[in-house]
Design a protein around this motif. Structure first.
Motif, mmCIF file in Angstrom:
data_model
loop_
_atom_site.group_PDB
_atom_site.id
_atom_site.type_symbol
_atom_site.label_atom_id
_atom_site.label_comp_id
_atom_site.label_asym_id
_atom_site.label_seq_id
_atom_site.Cartn_x
_atom_site.Cartn_y
_atom_site.Cartn_z
ATOM 1 N N ALA A 28 -80.769 22.693 27.092
ATOM 2 C CA ALA A 28 -81.002 23.893 27.895
ATOM 3 C C ALA A 28 -81.500 25.058 27.047
ATOM 4 N N THR A 29 -82.244 25.933 27.685
ATOM 5 C CA THR A 29 -82.731 27.153 27.049
ATOM 6 C C THR A 29 -81.570 28.099 26.791
ATOM 7 N N VAL A 30 -81.578 28.763 25.651
ATOM 8 C CA VAL A 30 -80.588 29.803 25.384
ATOM 9 C C VAL A 30 -81.071 31.096 26.021
ATOM 10 N N PHE A 31 -80.175 32.047 26.226
ATOM 11 C CA PHE A 31 -80.525 33.231 26.988
ATOM 12 C C PHE A 31 -80.789 34.460 26.138
ATOM 13 N N ASN A 32 -80.812 34.375 24.826
ATOM 14 C CA ASN A 32 -81.092 35.518 23.977
ATOM 15 C C ASN A 32 -82.591 35.577 23.715
ATOM 16 N N GLN A 33 -83.366 35.866 24.783
ATOM 17 C CA GLN A 33 -84.819 35.908 24.696
ATOM 18 C C GLN A 33 -85.281 37.256 25.246
ATOM 19 N N GLY A 34 -86.306 37.844 24.658
ATOM 20 C CA GLY A 34 -86.857 39.093 25.177
ATOM 21 C C GLY A 34 -88.270 39.299 24.684
ATOM 22 N N ILE A 35 -89.067 40.024 25.476
ATOM 23 C CA ILE A 35 -90.449 40.288 25.103
ATOM 24 C C ILE A 35 -90.882 41.603 25.754
ATOM 25 N N GLY A 53 -97.202 43.603 21.200
ATOM 26 C CA GLY A 53 -95.871 43.962 21.664
ATOM 27 C C GLY A 53 -94.843 43.425 20.695
ATOM 28 N N SER A 54 -93.638 43.260 21.175
ATOM 29 C CA SER A 54 -92.586 42.701 20.336
ATOM 30 C C SER A 54 -91.804 41.658 21.133
ATOM 31 N N TYR A 55 -91.090 40.804 20.404
ATOM 32 C CA TYR A 55 -90.289 39.755 21.034
ATOM 33 C C TYR A 55 -89.125 39.406 20.137
ATOM 34 N N HIS A 56 -88.146 38.751 20.721
ATOM 35 C CA HIS A 56 -87.081 38.086 19.964
ATOM 36 C C HIS A 56 -86.669 36.858 20.767
ATOM 37 N N CYS A 57 -86.349 35.800 20.059
ATOM 38 C CA CYS A 57 -85.946 34.572 20.735
ATOM 39 C C CYS A 57 -85.095 33.726 19.796
ATOM 40 N N GLU A 58 -84.336 32.855 20.415
ATOM 41 C CA GLU A 58 -83.566 31.856 19.680
ATOM 42 C C GLU A 58 -84.361 30.562 19.731
ATOM 43 N N GLN A 59 -83.993 29.626 18.899
ATOM 44 C CA GLN A 59 -84.704 28.349 18.816
ATOM 45 C C GLN A 59 -84.752 27.663 20.176
ATOM 46 N N ALA A 60 -85.905 27.128 20.514
ATOM 47 C CA ALA A 60 -86.063 26.359 21.742
ATOM 48 C C ALA A 60 -85.214 25.100 21.658
ATOM 49 N N SER A 61 -85.005 24.476 22.795
ATOM 50 C CA SER A 61 -84.242 23.231 22.808
ATOM 51 C C SER A 61 -84.932 22.195 21.926
ATOM 52 N N VAL A 87 -91.851 32.862 16.128
ATOM 53 C CA VAL A 87 -90.792 32.417 15.228
ATOM 54 C C VAL A 87 -89.484 32.767 15.912
ATOM 55 N N CYS A 88 -88.700 31.786 16.276
ATOM 56 C CA CYS A 88 -87.496 32.017 17.076
ATOM 57 C C CYS A 88 -86.239 31.890 16.218
ATOM 58 N N ASP A 89 -85.871 33.015 15.594
ATOM 59 C CA ASP A 89 -84.662 33.046 14.777
ATOM 60 C C ASP A 89 -83.771 34.228 15.142
ATOM 61 N N GLY A 90 -84.009 34.844 16.310
ATOM 62 C CA GLY A 90 -83.209 35.961 16.769
ATOM 63 C C GLY A 90 -83.680 37.318 16.272
ATOM 64 N N THR A 91 -84.633 37.351 15.338
ATOM 65 C CA THR A 91 -85.140 38.595 14.765
ATOM 66 C C THR A 91 -86.205 39.201 15.685
#
Length: 145
Positions: A28-35, A53-61, A87-91
């Motif tokens: 499942a997808t994690v919910f700490n995603q934003g753009i 723009g900017s984004y942050h995400c956690e690793q995809a499944s 790059v999905c590392d929460g940064t």
């Protein structure tokens, strides 16, 4: 007092449904995603358009990959542009999407940009499904660059 069989079955089925609904599968997808979209876009002399723009995400499944898609609506036209691989590392990071001028008809002025952070579920090397996990839509000012 005995519980009727029908009520017992309904209770068991409800408990199973709740467990299924609130237990996420391993992929499942994690919910700490934003753009988000920056309020300024740029058009160069050759007609190429740059959105950012900017984004942050956690690793995809484990069976998925992340991608960024930006769409600019301007003068009755609509253009979708892919950005670099996120790059999905929460940064919190910056994204940039550029479309070459020969296919673009965007001029200085107001436009609407929609950006989506998408998770692509893969089946082998082929995409099985695409889900938008974060989205932003902004009125922007397209400026000469």
């Amino acid at each position: 007092m005995p519980i009727p069989a029908r009520r017992m079955a309904l209770t068991a089925l409800s408990a199973l449904a709740v467990t299924t609904l609130f237990t996420a599968p391993a992929g499942a997808t994690v919910f700490n995603q934003g753009i988000s979209v920056h309020r300024d876009a740029y058009v160069a002399k050759d007609g190429s358009v740059t959105l950012s723009g900017s984004y942050h995400c956690e690793q995809a499944s484990p069976t998925g990959a992340m991608q960024i898609k930006a769409t600019v609506e301007h003068g009755g036209g609509r253009l979708s542009i892919g950005a670099e691989q996120p790059v999905c590392d929460g940064t919190e990071r910056r994204w940039v999407a550029t479309a070459p001028g020969r296919w673009v008809n965007v001029h200085p002025g107001r436009a609407v940009v929609t950006v989506e952070l998408q998770e692509v579920q893969l089946s082998g090397l082929m995409p099985r499904s695409v889900a938008t996990v974060a989205q932003d839509r902004q009125d922007v000012e397209v400026r000469k660059h």
